[in-house]
Design a protein around this motif. Structure first.
Motif, PDB file in Angstrom:
ATOM      1  N   GLU A  17      -2.611   9.029   3.999  1.00 30.69           N
ATOM      2  CA  GLU A  17      -2.444   7.813   3.719  1.00 30.69           C
ATOM      3  C   GLU A  17      -1.165   7.148   4.286  1.00 30.69           C
ATOM      4  O   GLU A  17      -1.247   6.214   4.894  1.00 30.69           O
ATOM      5  N   ASN A  61       1.041  -1.346  -0.003  1.00 30.23           N
ATOM      6  CA  ASN A  61      -0.128  -0.018  -0.006  1.00 30.23           C
ATOM      7  C   ASN A  61       0.974   1.367   0.107  1.00 30.23           C
ATOM      8  O   ASN A  61       0.562   2.276  -0.557  1.00 30.23           O
ATOM      9  N   ASP A  89      -3.586  14.065   0.396  1.00 27.92           N
ATOM     10  CA  ASP A  89      -3.826  12.697   0.377  1.00 27.92           C
ATOM     11  C   ASP A  89      -2.785  11.733   0.719  1.00 27.92           C
ATOM     12  O   ASP A  89      -2.877  10.704   1.410  1.00 27.92           O
ATOM     13  N   TYR A 140      -7.291   0.277   8.684  1.00 24.46           N
ATOM     14  CA  TYR A 140      -8.581  -0.017   8.049  1.00 24.46           C
ATOM     15  C   TYR A 140      -9.023   0.872   7.033  1.00 24.46           C
ATOM     16  O   TYR A 140      -8.411   1.996   6.830  1.00 24.46           O
ATOM     17  N   TYR A 141      -9.577   0.275   5.917  1.00 26.19           N
ATOM     18  CA  TYR A 141     -10.042   1.026   4.830  1.00 26.19           C
ATOM     19  C   TYR A 141     -11.093   1.891   4.963  1.00 26.19           C
ATOM     20  O   TYR A 141     -12.117   1.706   5.626  1.00 26.19           O
ATOM     21  N   THR A 142     -10.952   3.329   4.624  1.00 23.78           N
ATOM     22  CA  THR A 142     -12.015   4.182   4.915  1.00 23.78           C
ATOM     23  C   THR A 142     -12.191   4.842   3.457  1.00 23.78           C
ATOM     24  O   THR A 142     -11.295   5.170   2.634  1.00 23.78           O
ATOM     25  N   PRO A 143     -13.506   4.899   2.823  1.00 23.43           N
ATOM     26  CA  PRO A 143     -13.788   5.204   1.505  1.00 23.43           C
ATOM     27  C   PRO A 143     -13.622   6.650   1.617  1.00 23.43           C
ATOM     28  O   PRO A 143     -14.157   7.414   2.636  1.00 23.43           O
ATOM     29  N   ARG A 144     -13.144   7.283   0.493  1.00 22.24           N
ATOM     30  CA  ARG A 144     -13.158   8.666   0.463  1.00 22.24           C
ATOM     31  C   ARG A 144     -13.348   9.181  -0.945  1.00 22.24           C
ATOM     32  O   ARG A 144     -13.258   8.440  -1.879  1.00 22.24           O
ATOM     33  N   GLN A 145     -13.481  10.533  -1.149  1.00 25.44           N
ATOM     34  CA  GLN A 145     -13.833  10.943  -2.454  1.00 25.44           C
ATOM     35  C   GLN A 145     -12.743  11.019  -3.237  1.00 25.44           C
ATOM     36  O   GLN A 145     -11.472  11.070  -2.993  1.00 25.44           O
ATOM     37  N   SER A 146     -12.525  10.701  -4.498  1.00 28.67           N
ATOM     38  CA  SER A 146     -11.661  10.254  -5.510  1.00 28.67           C
ATOM     39  C   SER A 146     -11.141  11.819  -6.003  1.00 28.67           C
ATOM     40  O   SER A 146     -11.994  12.688  -6.541  1.00 28.67           O
TER      41      SER A 146
END
Length: 132
Positions: A89, A17, A85, A99-105
């Motif tokens: 990260e 990652n 960003d 943990y994966y957290t969804p965010r705006q692309s």
């Protein structure tokens, strides 16, 4: 006796990652530099072509300068947001409970800005074509 050594699979996943985040940042830097270069090149080219012509708010050179600045601004915004960003990260990867957290692309945001600029250019050219 409890094992306090880190899980090697988790550590390898974090390493992947981290490398992916590095590649993504480099891709955004490349994209941002292209946007800045396009904006700068467009402005310089039009400036050379229309050398000596007075720049007013209705002249083509003024509009090209405005749109060039918008494109350059989008490139600057992209590189700043990509750096922000990336830092977030990296901080998340350093935590033991990643943990994966969804965010705006960022790609969606930048493409939206570029679409707005393109539509503005289209409408401006269309308006000038109708007037003339």
């Amino acid at each position: 006796m409890s094992d306090t050594s880190p899980n090697w699979q988790t550590e390898l996943a974090k390493q992947r990652n981290r490398i992916a985040a590095d590649r993504t940042l480099l891709a955004w830097i490349r994209t941002s530099m292209a946007l800045i270069g396009i904006g700068f090149g467009l402005e310089r080219t039009v400036n050379k072509l229309y050398l000596g012509i007075e720049t007013t708010s209705n002249s083509p050179t003024f509009l090209v300068k405005v749109f060039s600045l918008l494109i350059i601004g989008t490139g600057i915004f992209s590189i700043l947001m990509a750096s922000f960003d990336y830092q977030n990260e990296i901080k998340r990867l350093q935590k033991p409970d990643y943990y994966y957290t969804p965010r705006q692309s960022l790609g969606i945001i930048v493409s939206g800005i570029l679409v707005l600029i393109a539509v503005s250019i289209f409408l401006t050219i269309w308006r000038q074509a109708i007037i003339n």
